[in-house]
Design an enzyme around this catalytic site. Structure first.
Site, short mmCIF file in Angstrom:
data_model
loop_
_atom_site.label_atom_id
_atom_site.label_comp_id
_atom_site.label_asym_id
_atom_site.label_seq_id
_atom_site.Cartn_x
_atom_site.Cartn_y
_atom_site.Cartn_z
CB ALA A 539 -0.93 -0.01 1.20
N GLY A 778 -1.25 -4.69 8.76
CA GLY A 778 -1.77 -6.04 8.96
C GLY A 778 -0.82 -6.94 9.73
CD GLU A 779 3.54 -8.74 6.92
OE1 GLU A 779 3.92 -9.87 6.54
OE2 GLU A 779 4.07 -7.69 6.55
#
Length: 817
Positions: A539, A778-779
Site C-alpha cells: 500500500a 496487517g502484520e
C-alpha cells in the site's frame, strides 16, 4: 519520429525519492475520502462470483494438468514409466523436464528463478512430473497411477529439526532480511546483571494456507508466454519465469487481477507455473495446473521452525542493560532464506549490551520462506513472553517494565524513531481492556470450571518502501455523472487486503472525483511495475506511485489553467483556486528560461519545418498569459474538469508516478507499533483453552481506510490465536511425509475459536515514510498477538509453556487444584 518527439518525454513522470520528510497533499484535498471506512469497491464482484481468479479462466482448447510429487525424502529419480498412464482414457501426455522443472518455490522479490532440477530429490512431495489430460479428473487419476522408480536415500535425510540442532551453521547474511549484530559485551552483561533471565523458546513450522490454492493457466502466443497465475509480486515473478525458461522478459506476461490470499506463499513463483508453461509449449495448447490443498502445503513454502534463546539482564528496578536474541532456523540444503526473528528486537527495548545471532539447520523438508509477518510473528512470541516472565521475576507490572525500557532512539543504530507510540498503544489498550482488574498472581480467578487469566504483549513491525510505478489517466467518459473518469494502472495485486479500494480512495481524493469515477487496473505485468503485495509495503509503495501520478496530473492541470500547483483545488469534478502563492527563486529562474525557450523553439520550427506540439507551446510565456486570460478564478469561479480534459488530444491526459526509498530509511527508524491484550479461559479438568476476548491498539501512520485496516488487524489477531494454540506442521520423522497436509488436520482458527475482537487505531502522522504518511498495519497486529495469549494462559493457571503451540496436553498434568 521528430526531433522534438525524441527530446521531449511522451509521458510526464513525477518521481520522488524519500530523502527527507515531506508534506502530504492528502491533508489539503477537499473530499477527504482517504481514511473513511468505505466498502470494498470489488466486494460485490467477489460475493457474486464475478471476480475471476486464475483457475477460473478458460481459453479455447484448454487442457488440465496435475503435478506428481516424490514419495521419498531424499534420493534420485531412476525412471518414470509413463506408458501405462498415457494409455488411460483422456490422458494426453506425461510431461517431464528434469532440468527446467522447479525443485521448489522462490522467495519474494527475487529476480532469478528458484532452484531448478528435479532428478535429485530433496524432500517428500517435490514435484517431478505433470500429467496432462482433457479433464481434471482424468489428469488426477493419471497422476495417481504414474509409476516412479527411485534410488531411495531417505535413511540419510535430515527430517527432525531438534535432533539436527548440533549441526547448525552460520547463515548467509547478505541474502537475508536481517543481520547478526553485537554491541558491548552481552554474555558478560547478562552474567553481571543484578537480575537476569535466560530461556529457550521453540516455535514449530507453520503453513500459510491461503484460501485460493496455487494455480497457473499457461498459453503461448508465438514466442510470448502468458500466465494467468496466483502470485503476489508480479513484477519480480515475471523476471523469475523469464529466467527459468531463458526467455526475454518482454515475452512474458503475468496476469493476476484477483488473488485469494497468499500470506507469503505466493510471493515468488511455485512449481506449477513452470510445469504449466513447459506443458503448454510441448502440446501447443493452453494448460491449467491447480495444486490440490495437500500439494500447496507440501510443495510451496512453510514458516521455519525456530529455537530461540532470549537472555535479558537488568537492574533491580527493571532497567535493561543486556538483550540477547539468538535463533536457529531451518531450510532445504543450499537455500539461503532464514526466519528473521529478531527484526524488532534491534529497537524494541533499551540495553547497551545487545546480541542478535542467526544459525540454520539443513533439513529435507519443504522450503521455508516468508509467512505473514516473517520474523516478528514468531520472534515476538519469544521476546514478549520473556518480558512477561521478567516482569514476574521482578514482581512488576508488565506494562510498567516496558515503560521503564522505552528507548529514546534506536539502541542498535543510534538513530531517532520517525514516530513511536508504543507506550500510547499500551496505555490505551490497558484502559480499554480493563487491565487494572487483572489478578497479579496466577491461578486466582476460577469461574465455574474455568480458570481465567489476562495477558498483554507489545507489537512492532518495521516499515518499508520499495521502488514502484503507476500511471494515471483522466479521460472523457459520458457514462459518468461528471463526464470524466480516472484510470489508474499498475501491476500491483490485490490479495484480499483491499488494494482496489484504498487506491481508488487515494486517486479520488487527489483528482477530486467520486470513487465510482475511478477505474482501477491491477494485476497485469503489461502495466507499470510495482513491488507487489507483501511485507506490509504494498500500500505504501504502490499507493505512493499512484499518489505521485495523480500529483503530476494536478500540476499539468494547474499549468493548463494558469495556476500554481499548490493553489489548484479539485473537487467533485470542478477545478478551483485556493490561496495565493508568491513565485519562488526557482520558479523565477524557470520563467526566465521559458523566454529563452520561446526564441529557441521558434527558430527550430523555422529551420526544420516541424509543427510545434501543443505540449511545447503550453510551456511558452505567451501561452501562459493566454491561459490566465482564458481562466478567470476571481470571485471563486470554478471550471469543469471534463471541459478542460476535452481540450487535450484524444480527450485524455496521462502521467506516471515513481517512488523510491531514500535516505530516510537510514536516518530514521521507521516502524508501526501496537499492543495486544487477551483474556483466556482454561478448563480446570481438561486443560482446554478458550480465548474469551482480545483488544489490539495500533499506530501505523495515516489510515487509508478504517474498515479495511480494522479488518487487517482482525486477521492479524486471528493469526495470533492460531500461532499460540493450534498451528503446527508435522513431518513424519521416518520418511519426511507431511502428516497434516490439509485443513482438516492442520488446524487454523475458525469462527468458533475467535472471540469478540476490539481494534483501536491511534492517529499518527509520519512525514518520513512516504508522501501519504502511511505505514503497514496487517502484520503489525500479528506481532505479539500469540504472546499475549500465552501470557494470559500463565496468568490463568500459572503454567509457563515455551514450546508452541500451547495445547492442552502441555497443561493437563500441571493444572492447579
Amino acid at each position: 519520429m521528430s526531433l522534438l518527439d525524441a527530446v521531449l518525454p511522451s509521458e510526464p513522470t513525477k518521481k520522488m525519492t524519500m530523502d527527507e520528510p515531506v508534506e502530504s497533499l492528502l491533508s489539503t484535498t477537499a473530499s477527504k475520502l482517504v481514511g473513511k471506512p468505505i466498502n470494498r469497491v470489488d466486494g460485490s464482484l467477489k460475493v457474486s462470483g464475478q471476480a475471476t481468479y486464475s483457475a477460473e479462466f478458460y481459453i479455447e482448447g484448454q487442457v488440465y494438468g496435475v503435478l506428481v510429487g516424490a514419495t521419498i525424502a531424499k534420493g534420485k529419480v531412476k525412471h518414470i514409466d509413463s506408458r501405462a498412464v498415457e494409455a488411460l482414457p483422456g490422458i494426453i501426455k506425461v510431461v517431464t523436464d528434469p532440468k527446467h522443472f522447479l525443485r521448489n518455490a522462490q522467495q519474494g522479490g527475487e529476480k532469478k528463478a528458484p532452484t531448478q532440477g528435479v532428478a535429485e530429490i530433496f524432500y517428500h512431495g517435490q514435484p517431478i512430473a505433470a500429467v496432462i489430460a482433457e479433464t481434471f479428473e482424468a489428469a488426477t487419476e493419471g497422476a495417481k497411477a504414474l509409476k516412479v522408480t527411485y534410488q531411495d536415500e531417505t535413511e540419510d535425510a535430515v527430517i527432525d529439526f531438534d535432533s539436527a540442532l548440533t549441526d547448525a551453521h552460520p547463515v548467509d547474511e547478505k541474502k537475508g532480511s536481517d543481520k547478526n549484530h553485537k554491541q558491548g559485551n552481552p554474555e558478560q552483561g547478562l552474567k553481571e546483571s543484578e537480575v537476569s533471565f535466560d530461556q529457550i523458546y521453540h516455535t514449530p513450522s507453520q503453513s500459510n494456507s491461503p484460501m485460493e490454492p496455487h494455480a497457473t493457466l499457461a498459453y503461448w502466443e508465438d514466442e510470448k508466454l502468458v500466465l494467468y497465475t496466483a502470485n503476489q509480486m508480479l513484477s519480480s515473478c515475471k523476471q523469475q519465469v523469464a529466467d527459468a525458461l531463458n526467455l526475454d522478459p518482454n515475452n512474458v506476461q503475468l496476469i493476476a487481477r484477483y488473488v485469494g490470499g497468499g500470506f507469503g506463499s505466493k510471493l515468488g513463483i511455485a512449481p506449477e507455473s513452470i510445469a504449466a508453461a513447459i506443458s503448454a509449449k510441448e502440446l501447443k495448447r493452453p494448460v491449467l495446473i491447480v495444486m490440490t490443498r495437500p500439494q500447496v502445503m507440501e510443495t510451496t513454502i512453510r514458516r521455519s521452525d525456530t529455537r530461540q534463546r532470549i537472555g535479558i539482564g537488568c537492574d533491580k528496578e527493571g532497567v535493561i542493560n543486556t538483550f540477547i536474541h539468538n535463533t536457529i532456523t531451518s531450510n532445504l540444503p543450499g537455500e539461503s532464506f532464514f526466519e528473521p526473528t529478531a527484526l524488532s528486537t534491534h529497537y524494541l527495548y533499551r540495553g547497551e549490551n545487545r546480541q542478535v545471532d542467526y544459525q540454520m539447520v539443513d533439513v529435507n523438508k519443504v522450503l521455508s520462506g516468508s509467512m505473514r509477518a516473517p520474523g516478528e510473528a514468531v520472534g515476538m512470541i519469544a521476546v514478549e513472553c520473556a518480558m512477561d516472565e521478567l516482569a514476574i521475576q521482578l514482581d512488576m507490572d508488565p506494562i510498567e517494565l516496558r515503560r521503564r525500557n522505552e528507548p529514546e532512539q534506536d539502541p542498535s543504530q543510534e538513530i531517532p524513531f520517525s514516530t513511536r507510540q508504543l507506550i500510547a498503544c499500551m496505555e490505551k489498550g490497558a484502559e480499554q481492556f480493563g487491565w487494572e482488574k487483572r489478578n497479579k498472581m496466577p491461578a486466582k480467578c476460577l469461574e465455574g470450571d474455568w480458570w481465567l487469566g489476562i495477558g498483554m504483549a507489545a507489537s512492532a513491525r518495521g516499515n518499508k518502501l520499495k521502488l514502484s510505478e503507476a500511471r494515471a489517466t483522466l479521460q472523457i467518459d459520458g457514462s459518468k455523472t461528471l463526464g470524466v473518469k480516472a484510470i489508474i494502472e499498475t501491476d500491483m495485486t490485490d490479495i484480499g487486503t483491499g488494494s482496489y479500494t484504498v487506491f481508488s480512495q487515494i486517486a479520488a481524493d487527489l483528482l477530486g472525483l467520486p470513487v465510482d469515477h475511478i477505474e482501477m487496473k491491477l494485476g497485469d505485468t503489461s502495466l507499470p511495475p510495482a513491488v507487489g503485495s507483501g511485507g506490509s509495503m504494498g500500500a505504501a509503495s504502490s499507493g505512493s506511485s499512484i499518489y505521485l501520478a495523480c500529483q503530476q496530473l494536478r500540476e499539468m492541470l494547474a499549468d493548463k489553467v494558469g495556476l500554481h500547483s499548490d493553489t489548484i483545488q479539485l473537487n467533485n469534478g470542478q477545478i478551483s483556486k485556493i490561496g495565493e502563492q508568491e513565485a519562488t527563486v526557482t520558479e523565477t529562474i524557470i520563467e526566465s528560461g521559458k523566454n529563452v525557450a520561446t526564441e529557441l523553439v521558434e527558430k527550430l520550427a523555422e529551420k526544420t519545418s516541424v509543427a510545434i506540439p501543443d505540449s511545447v507551446l503550453d510551456l511558452l510565456p505567451e501561452e501562459q498569459k493566454a491561459k490566465q486570460n482564458r481562466y478567470d478564478f476571481s470571485r471563486h469561479k470554478n471550471y469543469s474538469l471534463a471541459d478542460i480534459i476535452a481540450q487535450y488530444d484524444d480527450q485524455k491526459l496521462s502521467a506516471k508516478g515513481e517512488i523510491k526509498p531514500g535516505k530516510n530509511e537510514k536516518t530514521h527508524r521507521q516502524s508501526s507499533f501496537g499492543a495486544n491484550f487477551a483474556e483466556v479461559a482454561v478448563h480446570r479438568v481438561t486443560g482446554e483453552i478458550r480465548v474469551k476476548r482480545m483488544t489490539g491498539v495500533f499506530a501505523a501512520g495515516r489510515i487509508l481506510n478504517h474498515k479495511t485496516a480494522t479488518s487487517q488487524c482482525y486477521g492479524g489477531m486471528v493469526f495470533g490465536i492460531g500461532s499460540a494454540l493450534m498451528e503446527e506442521v508435522i513431518h513424519d520423522k521416518h520418511d519426511g511425509r507431511l502428516c497434516n497436509h490439509d485443513l482438516s488436520e492442520y488446524h487454523i482458527p475458525v469462527n468458533a475459536d475467535v472471540p469478540q475482537l476490539d481494534v483501536i487505531l491511534l492517529e499518527e502522522d509520519d512525514r518520513y515514510t512516504n508522501p501519504m504518511h502511511i505505514k503497514g498495519i496487517g502484520e503489525t497486529a500479528i506481532s505479539g498477538a500469540a504472546a499475549a495469549i500465552a501470557n494470559a494462559i500463565y496468568n490463568a493457571v500459572g503454567i509457563r509453556v515455551r514450546d508452541f503451540p500451547i495445547t492442552l496436553d502441555k497443561l493437563i498434568d500441571q493444572l492447579p487444584d
